[in-house]
Each structure stands twice: as C-alpha cells, then as structure tokens.
Design a protein around this motif. Structure first.
Motif, PDB file in Angstrom:
ATOM      1  N   ILE A   1       0.881  -1.169   0.000  1.00 27.45           N
ATOM      2  CA  ILE A   1       0.000   0.000   0.000  1.00 27.45           C
ATOM      3  C   ILE A   1       0.920   1.221   0.000  1.00 27.45           C
ATOM      4  O   ILE A   1       1.731   1.400   0.910  1.00 27.45           O
ATOM      5  CB  ILE A   1      -0.943   0.036   1.224  1.00 27.45           C
TER       6      ILE A   1
ATOM      7  N   LYS B   1       1.627   1.362  -9.516  1.00 29.61           N
ATOM      8  CA  LYS B   1       0.988   0.099  -9.906  1.00 29.61           C
ATOM      9  C   LYS B   1       2.015  -0.831 -10.553  1.00 29.61           C
ATOM     10  O   LYS B   1       2.076  -2.022 -10.237  1.00 29.61           O
ATOM     11  CB  LYS B   1      -0.175   0.368 -10.857  1.00 29.61           C
TER      12      LYS B   1
ATOM     13  N   ARG C   1      -0.727  -2.126  -4.554  1.00 29.39           N
ATOM     14  CA  ARG C   1      -2.135  -2.459  -4.789  1.00 29.39           C
ATOM     15  C   ARG C   1      -3.060  -1.274  -4.589  1.00 29.39           C
ATOM     16  O   ARG C   1      -4.186  -1.269  -5.083  1.00 29.39           O
ATOM     17  CB  ARG C   1      -2.556  -3.595  -3.854  1.00 29.39           C
ATOM     18  N   ALA C   2      -2.591  -0.285  -3.858  1.00 29.84           N
ATOM     19  CA  ALA C   2      -3.427   0.877  -3.549  1.00 29.84           C
ATOM     20  C   ALA C   2      -2.520   2.009  -3.086  1.00 29.84           C
ATOM     21  O   ALA C   2      -1.340   1.806  -2.803  1.00 29.84           O
ATOM     22  CB  ALA C   2      -4.450   0.543  -2.466  1.00 29.84           C
TER      23      ALA C   2
ATOM     24  N   TYR D   1      -8.026   7.319  -0.252  1.00 31.59           N
ATOM     25  CA  TYR D   1      -7.635   5.985  -0.714  1.00 31.59           C
ATOM     26  C   TYR D   1      -8.014   5.784  -2.174  1.00 31.59           C
ATOM     27  O   TYR D   1      -9.069   6.255  -2.622  1.00 31.59           O
ATOM     28  CB  TYR D   1      -8.360   4.941   0.142  1.00 31.59           C
ATOM     29  N   LYS D   2      -7.148   5.064  -2.877  1.00 32.04           N
ATOM     30  CA  LYS D   2      -7.446   4.650  -4.250  1.00 32.04           C
ATOM     31  C   LYS D   2      -6.831   3.290  -4.487  1.00 32.04           C
ATOM     32  O   LYS D   2      -5.632   3.089  -4.276  1.00 32.04           O
ATOM     33  CB  LYS D   2      -6.877   5.636  -5.262  1.00 32.04           C
ATOM     34  N   ALA D   3      -7.638   2.330  -4.949  1.00 33.10           N
ATOM     35  CA  ALA D   3      -7.117   1.038  -5.380  1.00 33.10           C
ATOM     36  C   ALA D   3      -6.386   1.233  -6.699  1.00 33.10           C
ATOM     37  O   ALA D   3      -6.815   2.023  -7.536  1.00 33.10           O
ATOM     38  CB  ALA D   3      -8.256   0.035  -5.535  1.00 33.10           C
ATOM     39  N   LEU D   4      -5.281   0.539  -6.851  1.00 31.53           N
ATOM     40  CA  LEU D   4      -4.538   0.588  -8.101  1.00 31.53           C
ATOM     41  C   LEU D   4      -4.810  -0.675  -8.875  1.00 31.53           C
ATOM     42  O   LEU D   4      -4.666  -0.904  -9.936  1.00 31.53           O
ATOM     43  CB  LEU D   4      -3.032   0.767  -7.847  1.00 31.53           C
TER      44      LEU D   4
END
Length: 160
Positions: free
Chosen positions: A77, A106, A111-112, A157-160
């Motif tokens: 993360i 990424k 992952r985020a 937060y942002k998921a990649l």
C-alpha cells in the motif's frame, strides 16, 4: 514537459518551492520552519522513489515521491507526497505527475495508495477525487491552517 526520476542534484531546484509550500502552513503537516537539511531528508529518504517534472525550458516545476505507507505484509500500500511550484499551479503539471506516479506505483506492485493527512481545504482534494480517490474519513480540527484556523485532515484511498 518531462517527468523523470529525480537525481541527487535536483534537490536545489526542489527546495525553493518545497520551502515556500511548507512554510505557508496550508497543505502539509510538516513544521513550517523545517530546515533545508531536514526537508531533504523528509522528501528523499531511503526507500522513497522521487520524481520531478521539468517544463519545456528544463526548469523543475514539481516533485513527488512514492513509498510504502506501511511495512511488512501491508507494504504494497503506497503513500505519496506531491508539490507543484505555486507559480506554476493550474498548468497541468500536478495532474500529469499524479497520473504518472499512480501508473508507476501500480507497475512497482503497489495495490493501492493512501494519503494519511490531506488538509480538507487543499485545492488538490479536487484533483485526487477526480483521479478516483475516495475520502475514507476526516479527522476534525486536526490541522492548524495558517488562514482558516482549525480544519480537518482527510484520509484518502485509491485502489490501483
């Protein structure tokens, strides 16, 4: 514009806008009186990948870093910091750098990405939400803003 990994000799070109931004007391939760030596250690610490943006004339106009936000089993993360020279804001350098850094993170296996302390009055909140970040929560009255007094800090937060 050119976005590239920073070299050691880029710091003297990052420091002037780093110092100006942090000393303003409006966007970063670092001491506004941070010395140049301590600032360099914060921005370029081992384990951080640091990037710069050069304009068409070769001037460094922005910088960012990416680093693990946590350790051990949560080390995938990412956390990041971004700065654009205030004299060059609104010209697309921040968005281009953010898009580049998200793709690089990424590709590096993150992952985020999480931002732990985004000042809620920071204009960059609009950039982050437009790039898919969500506000997970806000710590109320956590930041002593130089102009607005006590304001909240977003965790984003942002998921990649």
């Amino acid at each position: 514009m050119l976005i590239r990994e920073a070299a050691a000799d880029d710091w003297p070109r990052i420091w002037p806008f780093w110092q100006r931004i942090v000393s303003a007391g409006e966007t970063y939760a670092w001491d506004p009186h941070t010395s140049e030596e301590d600032a360099r250690a914060l921005w370029t610490a081992p384990g951080k990948r640091v990037y710069v943006v050069e304009d068409d004339a070769g001037a460094v106009v922005a910088s960012a870093y990416v680093t693990p936000n946590y350790g051990g089993p949560a080390a995938r993360i990412a956390n990041a910091g971004f700065m654009v020279d205030p004299d060059r804001s609104g010209q697309g350098f921040g968005r281009a750098l953010a898009e580049h850094l998200l793709a690089a993170a990424k590709a590096d296996g993150y992952r985020a990405m999480v931002f732990n302390a985004v000042v809620e009055t920071n204009p960059a909140v609009g950039l982050w939400t437009s790039l898919g970040f969500t506000i997970l929560g806000t710590v109320p009255d956590a930041y002593e803003h130089a102009r607005h007094g006590l304001v909240g800090l977003h965790i984003m937060y942002k998921a990649l």
